[in-house]
Scaffold this active site. Structure first.
Site, PDB file in Angstrom:
ATOM      1  CD  GLU A 165      16.705  -7.636 -18.823  1.00  0.00           C
ATOM      2  OE1 GLU A 165      16.729  -7.380 -17.964  1.00  0.00           O
ATOM      3  OE2 GLU A 165      18.254  -7.611 -18.625  1.00  0.00           O
ATOM      4  CG  HIS A 199      17.825   3.557  -8.993  1.00  0.00           C
ATOM      5  ND1 HIS A 199      19.063   3.017  -9.234  1.00  0.00           N
ATOM      6  CD2 HIS A 199      17.708   2.156  -7.764  1.00  0.00           C
ATOM      7  CE1 HIS A 199      19.391   1.812  -9.119  1.00  0.00           C
ATOM      8  NE2 HIS A 199      17.527   1.197  -8.851  1.00  0.00           N
ATOM      9  CD1 TRP A 225      19.854  -9.247  -3.915  1.00  0.00           C
ATOM     10  CD2 TRP A 225      19.568  -9.037  -6.393  1.00  0.00           C
ATOM     11  NE1 TRP A 225      20.992  -8.724  -4.351  1.00  0.00           N
ATOM     12  CE2 TRP A 225      20.137  -7.289  -5.711  1.00  0.00           C
ATOM     13  CE3 TRP A 225      19.133  -9.377  -7.382  1.00  0.00           C
ATOM     14  CZ2 TRP A 225      20.259  -6.543  -6.645  1.00  0.00           C
ATOM     15  CZ3 TRP A 225      19.328  -8.020  -8.060  1.00  0.00           C
ATOM     16  CH2 TRP A 225      20.517  -7.060  -7.718  1.00  0.00           C
ATOM     17  CG  HIS A 276      25.317  -3.728 -14.086  1.00  0.00           C
ATOM     18  ND1 HIS A 276      25.447  -2.617 -13.316  1.00  0.00           N
ATOM     19  CD2 HIS A 276      24.608  -3.882 -12.925  1.00  0.00           C
ATOM     20  CE1 HIS A 276      25.082  -1.317 -12.954  1.00  0.00           C
ATOM     21  NE2 HIS A 276      24.025  -2.946 -12.602  1.00  0.00           N
ATOM     22  CD  GLU A 300      -1.618  -2.100   1.789  1.00  0.00           C
ATOM     23  OE1 GLU A 300      -2.581  -3.050   2.205  1.00  0.00           O
ATOM     24  OE2 GLU A 300      -0.360  -2.267   1.882  1.00  0.00           O
ATOM     25  CG  LEU A 301       4.776   3.669   1.932  1.00  0.00           C
ATOM     26  CD1 LEU A 301       4.001   4.643   2.936  1.00  0.00           C
ATOM     27  CD2 LEU A 301       5.971   3.234   2.828  1.00  0.00           C
TER      28      LEU A 301
END
Length: 756
Positions: free
Chosen positions: A485, A696, A562, A643, A16-17
């Site tokens: 991608e 970003h 990850w 990378h 929700e945030l």
């Protein structure tokens, strides 16, 4: 016996945030509406913990972007360039996190780095020489009062003074030591405010204490907290550590007037032995981190209770706690309907970990817990076989020899062959891999997964997007292209879906940074490649152009880091299994005519032990060879890229060079190209592309800005080894800003070619 939670996930059960914040950025909702969403989430999180019977519930663990940024703003660590925008307090906060480009100015975001050994990213505070460090905010106090109004007692938590100083970037002449007294005074003011309000407990998070500490570090910590704790009256202070042990400082720490000390008994290898050897004061409370806050497997009650009983036998006031904030695990298992009970019975997300704390509290208070039903149920779970072993995988691993980790000929000889074969211009331009995942891409993939469109229709749609992407890249003049991608949901989950041994969730989202959330797969068993993963899309993209298309893969270390890893085998064994799977894909790409293959290791730094003495033996000695195993079988003329992003790499540059890639792209723009000096000092042999702009942030860099960055790079990097590329993949960006930024980047490369 009591229980405590260091911190709770802040994004909400269904993100929700994230969605509210993104609507605010797009001006679709007001500031008041965003703040209301935050208030509702906080109330829900506190009530969830209260209903689970948690005794020490945190407040101020909620953040609209990042907890370190919150602490910086609390103490007025706001650089001038953001204040001069004259935005609202909230928009100034977001400008520091995301950058700003608009009516009131043009500023880059603050740097972003990984939070210790996790996949969470924090915003790096900056210290300017004339900055007035003072208690300037009231967020912790307002949230405490907010919880109090709901009838919930909480402990405000903030990043501690020592860790804050260690994380800051110093942009002027002043050093950490120069501002230590000012920081201590600001924290004194914080503690005084807590005393005035009547707050019973506060929590200072000091994870930097688990890193190597020299004598000057210990002296700095003493200097800070001797001053801060002098203001302590009725308010109890919890010094909370996590992610490791406090071996360098344990005895001194016990002697300081903290009322509670939080120790990680999961990752803190030596904390238990430190308690055994030196004891623990009976007038303090030990907040014992026995519930793993970084992984999703259920706690094994028997060894945990044995440890707790040992602590109780020493008359230690023991509070059962999470090992770290639950920020690093998903919110709840309640929304996971696809996975069978056979699997989910082994998992505990944040809400379920609250239940584990409650059960352990009850069991620890029993004279004999062995007969309790909760104990017996847990015992049966850990005694039964999980069916996770694949003998073929073990057999293949046993046949790997030292030669399998070595690529021949040497990199310098390969580079000559590759320049001849690829015939790229000087300062070749490329991107990191992904292009914007627009709403139509997400909707079509979702429809395909739900069976609403056929495989043929989905593939035709995806091929159309790839063709558009390739044409556009050719049109602006990029030298090495990617396919975009569009078929991928996530750079780890996508690969895991084609590998045996992985499980996938529906709603198990974890915050990576700001509004960016990821859904890590779970490594359930031995890993192997079930089928080719990327070949079809890469080959199709290459058929559309005479320029080289990069095959795009995720490396074994990043896939492991990850994902939620197994706890029944070593990290080394898991990484090696994944490396063999990626090796198969690399060789298939080469066999199908792909001349450049990128194997991303964005998370290489993540599992690096926090103490340098452990770096090689416990990580680098097998992580680096695992990467080499993925590509050692290719021909000399096949160019291998990798990378890395948003971590501190300067101290492991030799290890990165030892990965034996031909080209590496780094995140660099957000940290003002600080990595360049380290590359030069270590005579870095790999060709390199430090990112020329920050993906970003929504701001668009000018041609002149990128040209200036490239000129700076050329002072440290040989012109024959410099590539031109963004910081990272473009998946989360919009199309207009992506097209404008990349066009500027290509133009900048043309300028440099003329200038050089």
């Amino acid at each position: 016996m009591q229980t405590s939670v260091i911190g709770f996930p802040r994004i909400g059960t269904l993100r929700e945030l994230k969605f509210a914040s993104e609507k605010y950025f797009k001006k679709e909702i007001s500031e008041e509406e965003l703040l209301q969403t935050g208030k509702e989430l906080r109330a829900k999180h506190w009530n969830t913990q209260r209903q689970a019977g948690i005794d020490y519930i945190s407040c101020n663990d909620f953040s609209y972007y990042d907890m370190v940024l919150d602490t910086a703003v609390l103490f007025n660590l706001i650089p001038k360039r953001y204040k001069e925008l004259n935005l609202s307090d909230l928009d100034t906060y977001f400008a520091m996190a995301r950058g700003y480009q608009g009516t009131y100015g043009d500023v880059k975001a603050l740097a972003m780095k990984k939070w210790f050994n996790t996949n969470y990213h924090y915003i790096v505070p900056e210290i300017e020489d004339d900055m007035k460090i003072t208690l300037a905010g009231n967020k912790p106090f307002e949230e405490y009062k907010e919880a109090k109004a709901l009838g919930i007692e909480t402990k405000p938590v903030i990043i501690g003074a020592y860790t804050l100083l260690k994380l800051c970037r110093y942009t002027g002449k002043k050093s950490l030591q120069d501002i230590a007294d000012s920081v201590a005074k600001a924290y004194q003011a914080f503690l005084r405010s807590c005393e005035e309000i009547g707050i019973p407990w506060i929590q200072f998070d000091e994870p930097a204490l688990v890193q190597d500490m020299a004598q000057e570090d210990i002296a700095l910590f003493r200097q800070l907290y001797d001053a801060i704790l002098s203001e302590k009256r009725k308010c109890h202070v919890l010094l909370q550590t996590y992610f490791g042990d406090v071996r360098d400082f344990y005895q001194e720490l016990l002697a300081m007037p903290f009322d509670g000390i939080g120790l990680d008994l999961i990752e803190g290898k030596k904390n238990v032995s430190l308690i055994e050897e030196y004891g623990f004061p009976q007038d303090k409370r030990l907040f014992a981190g026995v519930i793993n806050g970084k992984n999703i497997w259920k706690n094994h009650y028997e060894p945990t209770l044995r440890m707790v009983k040992t602590l109780q036998a020493k008359n230690i006031q023991c509070v059962l706690s999470t090992s770290c904030s639950l920020l690093h695990v998903p919110y709840t298992l309640k929304h996971e309907h696809r996975l069978s009970k056979h699997y989910t019975s082994y998992f505990a997300f944040a809400e379920e970990k609250l239940d584990e704390l409650a059960q352990l509290k009850e069991l620890a208070q029993c004279e004999d817990y062995h007969a309790a039903s909760s104990y017996q149920e847990n015992k049966r779970l850990f005694e039964q076989a999980r069916d996770c072993v694949n003998e073929a995988v073990h057999k293949r691993l046993s046949r790997i020899t030292e030669d399998d980790y070595i690529r021949k000929p040497s990199r310098s000889k390969r580079q000559v062959l590759q320049k001849q074969k690829l015939a790229l211009p000087e300062f070749p331009t490329t991107t990191i891999g992904s292009f914007p995942q627009t709403n139509d891409v997400k909707a079509k993939r979702s429809s395909y997964r739900k069976g609403e469109v056929s495989e043929t229709e989905y593939k035709e749609f995806t091929k159309k997007k790839i063709a558009e992407c390739v044409r556009w890249q050719e049109g602006i003049g990029l030298d090495v292209l990617v396919h975009g991608e569009y078929e991928r949901n996530d750079m780890v989950e996508y690969f895991g879906e084609a590998l045996g041994g992985f499980l996938f969730t529906e709603k198990a989202w974890v915050q990576s940074y700001g509004t960016r959330c990821v859904k890590p797969p779970i490594i359930w068993g031995d890993v192997y490649r079930e089928k080719p993963i990327t070949i079809e899309w890469s080959v199709y993209a290459q058929s559309l152009t005479n320029k080289a298309i990069k095959g795009m893969l995720t490396g074994p270390v990043t896939i492991l880091n990850w994902s939620f890893p197994r706890e029944d085998i070593s990290i080394k064994e898991s990484i090696s299994q994944i490396a063999l799977s990626i090796r198969d894909e690399v060789l298939d790409l080469e066999k199908n005519g792909i001349k450049i293959i990128q194997i991303d290791e964005a998370a290489l730094r993540e599992k690096l032990p926090l103490r340098k003495s452990d770096w090689k033996k416990e990580y680098l000695d097998f992580a680096i060879p695992a990467f080499r195993l993925t590509h050692s079988g290719v021909r000399p003329e096949t160019q291998i890229h990798t990378h890395m992003c948003y971590s501190e790499f300067t101290d492991i540059i030799p290890a990165i060079d030892d990965m034996d890639a031909d080209v590496i792209t780094f995140e660099a723009s957000r940290s003002d190209l600080q990595i360049l000096t380290s590359l030069q000092e270590h005579n870095f042999e790999t060709e390199v592309g430090p990112g020329v702009y920050d993906i970003h942030s929504p701001r668009v860099p000018s041609v002149e800005e990128i040209v200036a960055a490239l000129h700076t790079m050329l002072t440290k990097i040989d012109r024959t080894k410099l590539w031109v590329n963004p910081d990272c993949g473009l998946k989360t960006r919009g199309i207009p800003e992506t097209e404008e930024s990349l066009t500027h980047m290509v133009e900048a490369a043309k300028v440099i070619r003329k200038d050089a």
